[in-house]
Scaffold this active site. Sequence first.
Site, PDB file in Angstrom:
ATOM      1  N   LYS A 197       0.838  -1.198   0.000  1.00  0.00           N
ATOM      2  CA  LYS A 197       0.000   0.000   0.000  1.00  0.00           C
ATOM      3  C   LYS A 197       0.873   1.249   0.000  1.00  0.00           C
ATOM      4  CE  LYS A 197      -3.951  -2.161   2.291  1.00  0.00           C
ATOM      5  NZ  LYS A 197      -4.896  -2.117   3.430  1.00  0.00           N
ATOM      6  N   ARG A 262     -16.833  -6.544   9.087  1.00  0.00           N
ATOM      7  CA  ARG A 262     -17.376  -5.318   8.505  1.00  0.00           C
ATOM      8  C   ARG A 262     -18.556  -5.651   7.612  1.00  0.00           C
ATOM      9  NH1 ARG A 262     -12.350  -4.094   4.351  1.00  0.00           N
ATOM     10  NH2 ARG A 262     -12.937  -5.602   2.729  1.00  0.00           N
ATOM     11  N   ARG A 264     -20.265  -4.102   4.107  1.00  0.00           N
ATOM     12  CA  ARG A 264     -19.862  -3.248   2.985  1.00  0.00           C
ATOM     13  C   ARG A 264     -20.959  -3.210   1.937  1.00  0.00           C
ATOM     14  NH1 ARG A 264     -14.109  -3.730  -0.105  1.00  0.00           N
ATOM     15  NH2 ARG A 264     -13.569  -2.492   1.729  1.00  0.00           N
ATOM     16  N   LYS A 279     -12.313 -10.682   7.764  1.00  0.00           N
ATOM     17  CA  LYS A 279     -10.914 -10.813   7.363  1.00  0.00           C
ATOM     18  C   LYS A 279     -10.147 -11.445   8.524  1.00  0.00           C
ATOM     19  CE  LYS A 279      -9.092  -7.423   5.015  1.00  0.00           C
ATOM     20  NZ  LYS A 279      -8.602  -6.081   4.641  1.00  0.00           N
ATOM     21  N   LYS A 292     -10.048 -13.516   3.365  1.00  0.00           N
ATOM     22  CA  LYS A 292     -11.206 -12.624   3.392  1.00  0.00           C
ATOM     23  C   LYS A 292     -12.390 -13.382   2.817  1.00  0.00           C
ATOM     24  CE  LYS A 292     -11.913  -9.263   0.434  1.00  0.00           C
ATOM     25  NZ  LYS A 292     -11.814  -7.977  -0.289  1.00  0.00           N
ATOM     26  N   TYR A 357     -14.962   5.854   0.404  1.00  0.00           N
ATOM     27  CA  TYR A 357     -14.001   6.309  -0.603  1.00  0.00           C
ATOM     28  C   TYR A 357     -14.536   5.981  -1.988  1.00  0.00           C
ATOM     29  CZ  TYR A 357     -12.737   1.401   0.105  1.00  0.00           C
ATOM     30  OH  TYR A 357     -12.783   0.043   0.271  1.00  0.00           O
ATOM     31  N   ARG A 359     -13.316   4.375  -5.467  1.00  0.00           N
ATOM     32  CA  ARG A 359     -12.243   3.469  -5.914  1.00  0.00           C
ATOM     33  C   ARG A 359     -12.185   3.411  -7.433  1.00  0.00           C
ATOM     34  NH1 ARG A 359     -11.014  -2.264  -3.241  1.00  0.00           N
ATOM     35  NH2 ARG A 359      -9.897  -0.773  -1.919  1.00  0.00           N
ATOM     36  N   GLU A 424      -3.141   0.682  -3.799  1.00  0.00           N
ATOM     37  CA  GLU A 424      -2.866  -0.701  -3.402  1.00  0.00           C
ATOM     38  C   GLU A 424      -2.458  -1.483  -4.640  1.00  0.00           C
ATOM     39  OE1 GLU A 424      -4.942  -4.376  -0.893  1.00  0.00           O
ATOM     40  OE2 GLU A 424      -5.936  -2.423  -1.104  1.00  0.00           O
ATOM     41  N   LYS A 456      -7.365   1.320   6.818  1.00  0.00           N
ATOM     42  CA  LYS A 456      -8.355   2.396   6.963  1.00  0.00           C
ATOM     43  C   LYS A 456      -9.064   2.283   8.311  1.00  0.00           C
ATOM     44  CE  LYS A 456      -9.261   2.315   1.949  1.00  0.00           C
ATOM     45  NZ  LYS A 456      -8.536   1.068   1.634  1.00  0.00           N
TER      46      LYS A 456
END
Length: 784
Positions: A197, A262, A264, A279, A292, A357, A359, A424, A456
């Site tokens: 990253k 999480r 998403r 993850k 993941k 964000y 992407r 990334e 993040k």
Amino acid sequence: MRFGQQLKSSLVRDWMFYYIDYEGLKDALHLHRTWDEKAEQEFVSKLEKELDKVYGFTQVKSEEIIRRIAASENEVNDVVAQVDQPGPNGPTDEDFELLEEDLSDIIADVHDLAKFTQLNYTGFQKIIKKHDKTTRWVLKPVFATRLKQKPFYKDNYDSFIVKLSKLYDDVRTRGNPVKGDSAAGGKQQNFVRQTTKYWVHPDNITELKLIVLKHLPVLVFNASKEFQVDDSAITSIYFDNTDTWELYQGRLKKTEGAEAIRLRWYGGMSNENIYVERKTHREDWTGEESVKARFKLKEKHVNAYLRGEYTPEQIFEKERRDNKRPEKDIASDEQLAREIQYRVLTRSLVPVTRSFYHRTAFQLPGDARVRISLDTELTMTREDNLDGRQRAGDNWRRMDIGIDWPFSQLPPEDIERFPYAVLEVKLQTQAGQEPPQWIRELTASHLVEAVPKFSKYIHGTATLNPKRINLLPYWAPQMKVDIRKPVSHKFGIERPGASNDISTSGNMDDDSDDDDASYGLPQAQGNEDDDRIRRLREARDVMEQQDINQRRNYGAISGGEGPNALDVEERIAAQPVATDDYPIYDSDSEDEEDELEEARRAGGWQYRQTLIKHKAKEVGNTLAEWGWAIIPRPRPTDVGGGGFHLGVPSWKQPGEIKRFKAPKGKRIHVPVRVEPKVQLATERTFLSWLEFSILLGSIAATLLNFGDGLALAAAWAFTIIACCALFYSASLYLWRVRMIRKRRAVTYHDKWGPTLLCIGLLAAVATSFGVRLGGGGWQGGLKG
């Protein structure tokens, strides 16, 4: 570099009349001896003309680029349509080369326009700042309104990039672009996966996208739909226990089996499909890869699922009935849903942090060997109900925000707007195979700053909860350091058949108030355009000559261009530092001060013991410093820390620092890789010391039992050395084990032990010989 010089050296020659007249505006600030309302009106009028000029040019240029892209699209489609035609009617390589050259020219135009808007926006900001400082008349809030009415700096070039990416890919592949599933290619076991990253400064985002699209196409999941900015929005809600922060701690320390949970979704808030993800971190020594896994859940069922009312069997009931997927895959997802639900309920996990964000992903469809993603407008917000505020309430996410970046409706304590984009790079290469050359050039260029293991979730949680999170990630102290770097090598967007006119990598510092001694004099009369052209050409010639001289004379030390130039990391590493082995983070001293403060509040024997220990350590450090100072040794000559000294310019740039200190009461977590062999090496070292101590003890016992009276002193000497070595090795072993368990970045190698042991053995042997010689044993042995 001052902004005025930066602007002059970064002009696109064909556009020089459309840039902000920065020098002219600066001169206007010094035309009047007293600044009154008339002077203010004249300056504002000139400023308005400059804004109209810049805004008008950006509008015209954007429309021109749109027309050129449309024309190129028609040409590319016509040529590609002829690919399958047999015979001489098909397109030649020269046709594709001409198309590629035309697209490269459009790409260069987009790059130059992005730099144009960036430079002019910075110029307006700086001239307003200089105006308010020089005249004491406040113009900033008024002109901010004018900028919002003509927001030339808010143009988004993503639509250009998506279209150019498709056209360039068609031309590069000669009308046969790679097709396939974008998720394919990720399960081959004979590939080595590498993920790194990077941070990207906003000034370099568009340039980086344009560079990458020349090698990889933008990944579009729905090619039949016209691109919209909302399509690239990604939002994630991270869960944790707000009492223990166990998931945060595990992910930060990278402990084996650490999890992140999480939810998403992609696009706007109206998306019904929510992905529940987990993850899991795996250490390298386990031979397993970090995993993941996720499954899809309807938004209307999320709250019931998190409360345990909606079971995993119900989630996949319809999918089982439809029989559209293999039973094995459904069972695997059902087990995942069951495990996540169990952890949420048993560990009292609640929403804590949201990340948002846009992407832009680059990848060949069906080929996952190289995948690049760039996340921009990265923002973290609080989702918890702490501090007496109901942010999400009983819902799984707060509803007062959506994807309306920059979320200006939120209070400052609820939001963290990350200042950089996150790049990334994921590579899948066969063992021993090098990554592509362009990837190596990109990651080594001035456009990116490597930040391994950046997260993040970790950054947002640590920043938004300063009173609850005391263990910070290693990159936290670097947030205030400018990551922009000078151009390290020739790498970037170039117009076909011409050199690159733009070079805006240097920092644009504020001009000083005494830039020119002639500011107090009226400006000479004459043709303003001719005078401006003359000034621009002279400034460009001077800057080019200075740049050549700097590279020629100072090379790598100055941080300029050239094959031996030092980048930021190398310049920092070259700075003189203290003699300790790990000087970057000074968290330990803060911990000791906090421990002493806590003991003072407790009082009693605990405080006296802690105080004695603290004072003893201070005295020991002072004596060690004095001893080290008086030891004769070669010492380097101090040539100063900045400016020009002895004819050599300083290689330390503004904002570059090497020593970071944690805020009071907090500690910085430095990533430490701990494998089983580290623990085994520690045990093996202790056993070696133990074996040596036993050997010395055996020698001492032999001398004591079979020697004469004079051997008693030697036996005592060897016994003392053996006991000291035993206690020293045991203490060092226990300390190392504790530091390994805590994953602390300390000095694990032993600098003094072997040396002191050798000195002790020498002293013991010398004592033995000395006693024997002093007692006449040597002479008696000769007479016998």
